[in-house]
Design a protein around this motif. Structure first.
Motif, PDB file in Angstrom:
ATOM      1  N   ILE A  45       0.845  -1.205   0.000  1.00 17.10           N
ATOM      2  CA  ILE A  45       0.000   0.000   0.000  1.00 17.10           C
ATOM      3  C   ILE A  45       0.873   1.246   0.000  1.00 17.10           C
ATOM      4  CG2 ILE A  45      -1.596   1.386   1.398  1.00 17.10           C
ATOM      5  CD1 ILE A  45      -2.863  -1.303   2.277  1.00 17.10           C
ATOM      6  N   LEU A  46       1.867   1.285   0.874  1.00 18.06           N
ATOM      7  CA  LEU A  46       2.740   2.459   0.956  1.00 18.06           C
ATOM      8  C   LEU A  46       3.514   2.676  -0.341  1.00 18.06           C
ATOM      9  CD1 LEU A  46       4.091   2.070   4.594  1.00 18.06           C
ATOM     10  CD2 LEU A  46       2.325   3.647   3.771  1.00 18.06           C
ATOM     11  N   SER A  69       2.582   1.794  -3.333  1.00 17.60           N
ATOM     12  CA  SER A  69       1.613   2.278  -4.318  1.00 17.60           C
ATOM     13  C   SER A  69       1.327   3.763  -4.112  1.00 17.60           C
ATOM     14  CB  SER A  69       0.320   1.472  -4.206  1.00 17.60           C
ATOM     15  OG  SER A  69      -0.662   1.990  -5.056  1.00 17.60           O
ATOM     16  N   GLN A  70       1.163   4.162  -2.860  1.00 19.21           N
ATOM     17  CA  GLN A  70       0.904   5.579  -2.565  1.00 19.21           C
ATOM     18  C   GLN A  70       2.099   6.449  -2.950  1.00 19.21           C
ATOM     19  OE1 GLN A  70      -0.101   5.454   1.608  1.00 19.21           O
ATOM     20  NE2 GLN A  70      -2.267   5.014   1.188  1.00 19.21           N
ATOM     21  N   GLU A  71       3.298   5.971  -2.675  1.00 15.14           N
ATOM     22  CA  GLU A  71       4.493   6.735  -3.024  1.00 15.14           C
ATOM     23  C   GLU A  71       4.618   6.875  -4.537  1.00 15.14           C
ATOM     24  OE1 GLU A  71       7.647   4.608  -1.108  1.00 15.14           O
ATOM     25  OE2 GLU A  71       7.068   5.306   0.881  1.00 15.14           O
ATOM     26  N   GLU A  72       4.336   5.782  -5.263  1.00 16.01           N
ATOM     27  CA  GLU A  72       4.396   5.840  -6.724  1.00 16.01           C
ATOM     28  C   GLU A  72       3.363   6.817  -7.267  1.00 16.01           C
ATOM     29  OE1 GLU A  72       3.903   1.768  -7.858  1.00 16.01           O
ATOM     30  OE2 GLU A  72       6.000   1.265  -7.437  1.00 16.01           O
ATOM     31  N   GLU A  73       2.186   6.827  -6.659  1.00 14.82           N
ATOM     32  CA  GLU A  73       1.135   7.745  -7.105  1.00 14.82           C
ATOM     33  C   GLU A  73       1.560   9.194  -6.880  1.00 14.82           C
ATOM     34  OE1 GLU A  73      -3.485   8.801  -6.021  1.00 14.82           O
ATOM     35  OE2 GLU A  73      -2.790   6.748  -5.730  1.00 14.82           O
ATOM     36  N   ILE A  74       2.191   9.471  -5.758  1.00 12.53           N
ATOM     37  CA  ILE A  74       2.661  10.827  -5.468  1.00 12.53           C
ATOM     38  C   ILE A  74       3.706  11.247  -6.498  1.00 12.53           C
ATOM     39  CG2 ILE A  74       4.017  12.209  -3.832  1.00 12.53           C
ATOM     40  CD1 ILE A  74       2.542  10.623  -1.595  1.00 12.53           C
ATOM     41  N   ASN A 111       2.034  11.797  -9.901  1.00  9.46           N
ATOM     42  CA  ASN A 111       1.260  13.035  -9.905  1.00  9.46           C
ATOM     43  C   ASN A 111       2.182  14.260  -9.976  1.00  9.46           C
ATOM     44  OD1 ASN A 111      -1.169  11.678  -9.834  1.00  9.46           O
ATOM     45  ND2 ASN A 111      -1.427  11.892  -7.634  1.00  9.46           N
TER      46      ASN A 111
END
Length: 66
Positions: A49-50, A52-57, A60
């Motif tokens: 999860i972390l 994935s969130q870092e990749e999304e940041i 973006n």
């Protein structure tokens, strides 16, 4: 699993490990290993999860022209 559930899972795991090291039976070993697997799976889930969130940041930030 939320943080409280994780805390208690780790607490159960550590108690099972202590039980095994005080009384080395196959039953105690199986219980300790099962709880270790449960904790390891949760750690892997949260790491994914972390990540994935870092990749999304990052994605973006790279897509935002400002």
């Amino acid at each position: 699993m939320n943080a409280r559930e994780f805390f208690y899972a780790v607490k159960r795991m550590r108690a099972a490990q202590d039980d095994y090291f005080h009384n080395r039976t196959q039953q105690n070993l199986r219980r300790a290993k099962a709880l270790e697997t449960e904790v390891d799976k949760e750690i892997s889930r949260v790491v994914a999860i972390l990540k994935s969130q870092e990749e999304e940041i990052v994605n973006n930030a790279m897509a935002d022209p400002t």
